[in-house]
Design an enzyme around this catalytic site. Structure first.
Site, PDB file in Angstrom:
ATOM      1  N   GLN A 255      48.209  17.670  37.981  1.00  0.00           N
ATOM      2  CA  GLN A 255      48.179  19.074  38.397  1.00  0.00           C
ATOM      3  C   GLN A 255      49.386  19.826  37.870  1.00  0.00           C
ATOM      4  O   GLN A 255      49.299  20.980  37.483  1.00  0.00           O
ATOM      5  CB  GLN A 255      48.122  19.207  39.917  1.00  0.00           C
ATOM      6  CG  GLN A 255      46.742  19.066  40.469  1.00  0.00           C
ATOM      7  CD  GLN A 255      45.748  19.975  39.772  1.00  0.00           C
ATOM      8  OE1 GLN A 255      45.840  21.178  39.858  1.00  0.00           O
ATOM      9  NE2 GLN A 255      44.796  19.402  39.055  1.00  0.00           N
ATOM     10  N   HIS A 258      49.388  21.743  34.523  1.00  0.00           N
ATOM     11  CA  HIS A 258      48.587  22.968  34.315  1.00  0.00           C
ATOM     12  C   HIS A 258      49.459  24.173  33.984  1.00  0.00           C
ATOM     13  O   HIS A 258      49.110  24.988  33.140  1.00  0.00           O
ATOM     14  CB  HIS A 258      47.741  23.280  35.546  1.00  0.00           C
ATOM     15  CG  HIS A 258      46.394  22.645  35.500  1.00  0.00           C
ATOM     16  ND1 HIS A 258      45.504  22.868  34.492  1.00  0.00           N
ATOM     17  CD2 HIS A 258      45.783  21.768  36.343  1.00  0.00           C
ATOM     18  CE1 HIS A 258      44.392  22.173  34.716  1.00  0.00           C
ATOM     19  NE2 HIS A 258      44.530  21.496  35.823  1.00  0.00           N
ATOM     20  N   GLU A 322      43.702  23.083  47.494  1.00  0.00           N
ATOM     21  CA  GLU A 322      42.578  23.169  46.557  1.00  0.00           C
ATOM     22  C   GLU A 322      42.036  21.751  46.287  1.00  0.00           C
ATOM     23  O   GLU A 322      40.860  21.495  46.446  1.00  0.00           O
ATOM     24  CB  GLU A 322      43.069  23.801  45.249  1.00  0.00           C
ATOM     25  CG  GLU A 322      41.985  23.932  44.197  1.00  0.00           C
ATOM     26  CD  GLU A 322      42.546  24.249  42.807  1.00  0.00           C
ATOM     27  OE1 GLU A 322      43.769  24.119  42.593  1.00  0.00           O
ATOM     28  OE2 GLU A 322      41.745  24.616  41.923  1.00  0.00           O
ATOM     29  N   HIS A 323      42.930  20.852  45.871  1.00  0.00           N
ATOM     30  CA  HIS A 323      42.574  19.445  45.658  1.00  0.00           C
ATOM     31  C   HIS A 323      43.318  18.607  46.689  1.00  0.00           C
ATOM     32  O   HIS A 323      44.514  18.786  46.883  1.00  0.00           O
ATOM     33  CB  HIS A 323      43.012  18.969  44.268  1.00  0.00           C
ATOM     34  CG  HIS A 323      42.432  19.755  43.138  1.00  0.00           C
ATOM     35  ND1 HIS A 323      43.142  20.723  42.475  1.00  0.00           N
ATOM     36  CD2 HIS A 323      41.209  19.709  42.549  1.00  0.00           C
ATOM     37  CE1 HIS A 323      42.381  21.248  41.521  1.00  0.00           C
ATOM     38  NE2 HIS A 323      41.204  20.660  41.541  1.00  0.00           N
ATOM     39  N   ASP A 356      37.678  16.958  37.981  1.00  0.00           N
ATOM     40  CA  ASP A 356      37.835  18.009  36.963  1.00  0.00           C
ATOM     41  C   ASP A 356      36.777  17.895  35.875  1.00  0.00           C
ATOM     42  O   ASP A 356      36.416  18.894  35.251  1.00  0.00           O
ATOM     43  CB  ASP A 356      39.210  17.893  36.295  1.00  0.00           C
ATOM     44  CG  ASP A 356      40.310  18.492  37.148  1.00  0.00           C
ATOM     45  OD1 ASP A 356      39.978  19.286  38.035  1.00  0.00           O
ATOM     46  OD2 ASP A 356      41.482  18.157  36.921  1.00  0.00           O
ATOM     47  N   HIS A 415      14.855  54.389  65.858  1.00  0.00           N
ATOM     48  CA  HIS A 415      14.688  52.932  65.864  1.00  0.00           C
ATOM     49  C   HIS A 415      13.733  52.534  66.992  1.00  0.00           C
ATOM     50  O   HIS A 415      12.864  51.695  66.807  1.00  0.00           O
ATOM     51  CB  HIS A 415      16.040  52.236  66.082  1.00  0.00           C
ATOM     52  CG  HIS A 415      16.893  52.173  64.850  1.00  0.00           C
ATOM     53  ND1 HIS A 415      17.421  53.288  64.256  1.00  0.00           N
ATOM     54  CD2 HIS A 415      17.300  51.114  64.084  1.00  0.00           C
ATOM     55  CE1 HIS A 415      18.126  52.917  63.188  1.00  0.00           C
ATOM     56  NE2 HIS A 415      18.065  51.609  63.064  1.00  0.00           N
TER      57      HIS A 415
END
Lengths: 431, 431
Positions: A255, A258, A322-323, A356, A415
């Site tokens: 990670q 990135h 996230e992960h 991934d 209505h």
């Protein structure tokens, strides 16, 4: 890595904070590009491509010949790898197909819900050094399964006007028939308004830099849906003594490479694990090609030692990674309590990079704590659910009076009247 | 109503256009209120309540006594109506509970998806002349079914500091335990940041005026999810000769009474139907209490005559109505081709107001063409789906090489390495 030993709960809020990004105001840049595309269509798109991507094109359309040529430029091994990944992604996303939900809620009142594919979807794939052909699979395969009628893919050309062949191969393999050489704000603008050659879409998916993100936000204000808010990638590893330190560190680094704004967190049960992780980290970092980037991301990252299992799960749910890699002996306890996470990777042989690329789960996931309220991209993201109801004469006689009371109490007489005219009609017919 | 007979397809784009709303820039107003609440919490909230709602309160919390007192102030008939509606809403939304999706995508690679309730949700219910207690049911009931841990409800007080008793009754009946007397921008701000008494939430639901809408948009930028973009209510009726004109008109008017910016469209097959609808409209409009509003909305609305069934469905999908009443003989053909709509009402005895209150479907639906890409509120809206994967030693040996090839081709070496260290480890152990 910053080491935090047995932090108090009052310190958690600071520990779960993401690095704050400098928010540049890109809105006026976005608006300028959008206005030009709205007014001048393809001509504007081509001139932005020339300005930003240094590519002179007479058309943004990727031709069939280019797609065929791309096939020749990819190794058989990479083709086979893409095909294996595509198959697993297809298997997992096809299994998510929602059924029709139908209930007779009251006698004569039948309600149902059906999911339908969004008609036109746009996929944005960034260019640059890392050609993210895996993201093509992650977005185009579920779009096809969902039954989207049109899948439009935009990706920036190199200065020679070509598109990365792996992206073209993946697109073709996943069934995408419309690929355009256009990147950045202009790609999002073209899919928002439509041009002579690029169709307007209903929803835009895909990652991108801060310009693309700002353009997607503007598109959302203009009525085009987007997949989710984007942010830097992140990973949390929960590891006890059963986790192999070399594996844990390889995941943290995957990670961290990135970008310098990536964040990784390692939660451990005992401070005795700190040393093993740190020395393994030094060893693996030393030989990593993207060492420069990873090193900066690692400097912002944390090893957090929390003694009690319940506190670990509470902290992780508060962080909402996230992960989330889970490598502990009492796995069931942790799994049972997962509330907020994008995707969870369980055990020593489940690296985050499996998700991934090739396990079958989607890699477009909520960052920055959004896992508290957003799902990652999944089959639902390419569909919308429509409700239906069919009421018989008996049905409206059953629920009509309740509707009349409620509408009257909300002071919405028309209505109420829509029921009254029907009940009166039935009464005069003696039903 | 504007009558359009057999328009050409080139005219459809103009016919599907919604009335353009004057967009006021409310962002600086919103930011001012948000900043004050972020800094001063409850004190700021109470002072805005005094300024905007003219109510002097010492606390925003609705007490148990107030909730009990509300029970006394509602007729038994209205209570029974609310209970019937709640039951149908619960039945339909409970049926939407997603199951766990699990697949072994490759030998040794098990992937699954689970839906979990969003932990903290906020519900905003507007005040004003029409007390929308029905919306309390539409949002709180699915939140409870989804397993949300906390449901926070904000609604503005009257100048006497009281909240409409029907709203309190519906909230209590639907299981809401935290109700606050706070409206407008300050309600959205309080749920975005949290105050001493009002919790921060993960997602905000509910209708509101342009101030509330602008505040929700700002909340979304600050990391709190929102249900969907809001717009004026709308209805499309598809009617052939089997539709009863009095029913069609009662439905058109039930949407038209919402506001002068509401829009209703009536698609018919033959111009011979125009006269019957127009004269019925005059008759019903004359006796309607909210005649002033409905008349203005009707003036902007359209009767469109389209001869061919296929063209009718294409036009309707292009318009993507929030509410779609379908009253035709060849119902199956039309139903089969629904692609874009919020909720569909089928046959002469299914008024749109049934879905607003008591059939069981949700009434929080996408307007302004958003039905092309958004679902209405449903059980999913209160949940997020998390993916999981568990890979065995054999599993990573099966898919590992493909991951290595793909990661290398994307120039992400640490991603590749996370697999390589595991495969090497297994090799040295002779597995």
């Amino acid at each position: 890595m910053i080491v935090s030993l047995y932090p108090k709960k009052s310190e958690w809020a600071a520990l779960t904070q993401r690095p704050v990004l400098e928010q540049q105001n890109l809105q006026s840049t976005v608006d300028g590009v959008f206005d030009a595309i709205k007014t001048n269509g393809d001509q504007a798109v081509l001139s932005f491509t020339e300005r930003f991507d240094k590519a002179q094109l007479s058309s943004s359309v990727v031709s069939d010949q280019e797609i065929k040529a791309a096939q020749q430029r990819i190794s058989d091994e990479l083709k086979a790898a893409i095909q294996l990944a595509a198959q697993n992604i297809e298997t997992f996303h096809a299994a998510q197909k929602p059924g029709r939900v139908e209930v007779e809620t009251a006698p004569g009142v039948v309600c149902w819900q059906e999911a339908k594919g969004i008609q036109k979807v746009g996929i944005y794939i960034p260019g640059g050094t890392a050609p993210l052909f895996s993201t093509v699979l992650m977005l185009a395969i579920p779009a096809t399964i969902a039954g989207c009628d049109e899948i439009v893919l935009c990706t920036p050309p190199g200065s020679d006007g070509s598109v990365n062949p792996a992206i073209l191969f993946a697109a073709q393999y996943a069934g995408v028939k419309q690929v355009y050489k256009v990147g950045g704000i202009q790609a999002i603008g073209a899919m928002t308004f439509g041009t002579e050659s690029i169709p307007k879409v209903d929803k835009i998916f895909g990652p991108g830099n801060q310009y693309v993100t700002a353009a997607k936000q503007r598109a959302a204000q203009l009525g085009v849906a987007i997949d989710m808010p984007a942010g830097p990638s992140e990973l949390l590893v929960m590891a006890d003594e059963t986790a192999v330190p070399a594996f844990v560190v390889s995941d943290l680094l995957s990670q961290a490479e990135h970008g310098i704004d990536s964040q990784v967190i390692c939660v451990i049960k005992s401070e005795s694990q700190v040393r093993a992780i740190q020395s393994e980290l030094e060893a693996q970092l030393a030989v990593l090609p993207r060492k420069e980037i990873a090193q900066k991301a690692i400097a912002n990252s944390k090893i957090i030692c929390i003694a009690e299992d319940q506190d670990c799960v509470d902290f992780i749910n508060e962080y909402a990674p996230e992960h989330y890699i889970l490598c502990v002996q009492n796995e069931d306890f942790y799994l049972d309590q997962v509330r907020n996470a994008g995707s969870v990777f369980i055990g020593n042989y489940t690296p985050e990079s499996a998700g991934d690329y090739a396990s079958g789960t989607n890699h477009t996931l909520p960052t920055n704590g959004y896992a508290k309220s957003y799902s990652g991209v999944n089959l639902d993201s390419f569909m919308k659910k429509i409700t239906f109801q069919r009421i018989t004469a008996t049905g409206i006689q059953n629920i009509g009076p309740a509707i009349e009371h409620m509408a009257a109490a909300e002071l919405l007489d028309a209505h109420k009247n829509a029921v009254t005219v029907r009940l009166d009609y039935l009464k005069t017919r003696g039903e």
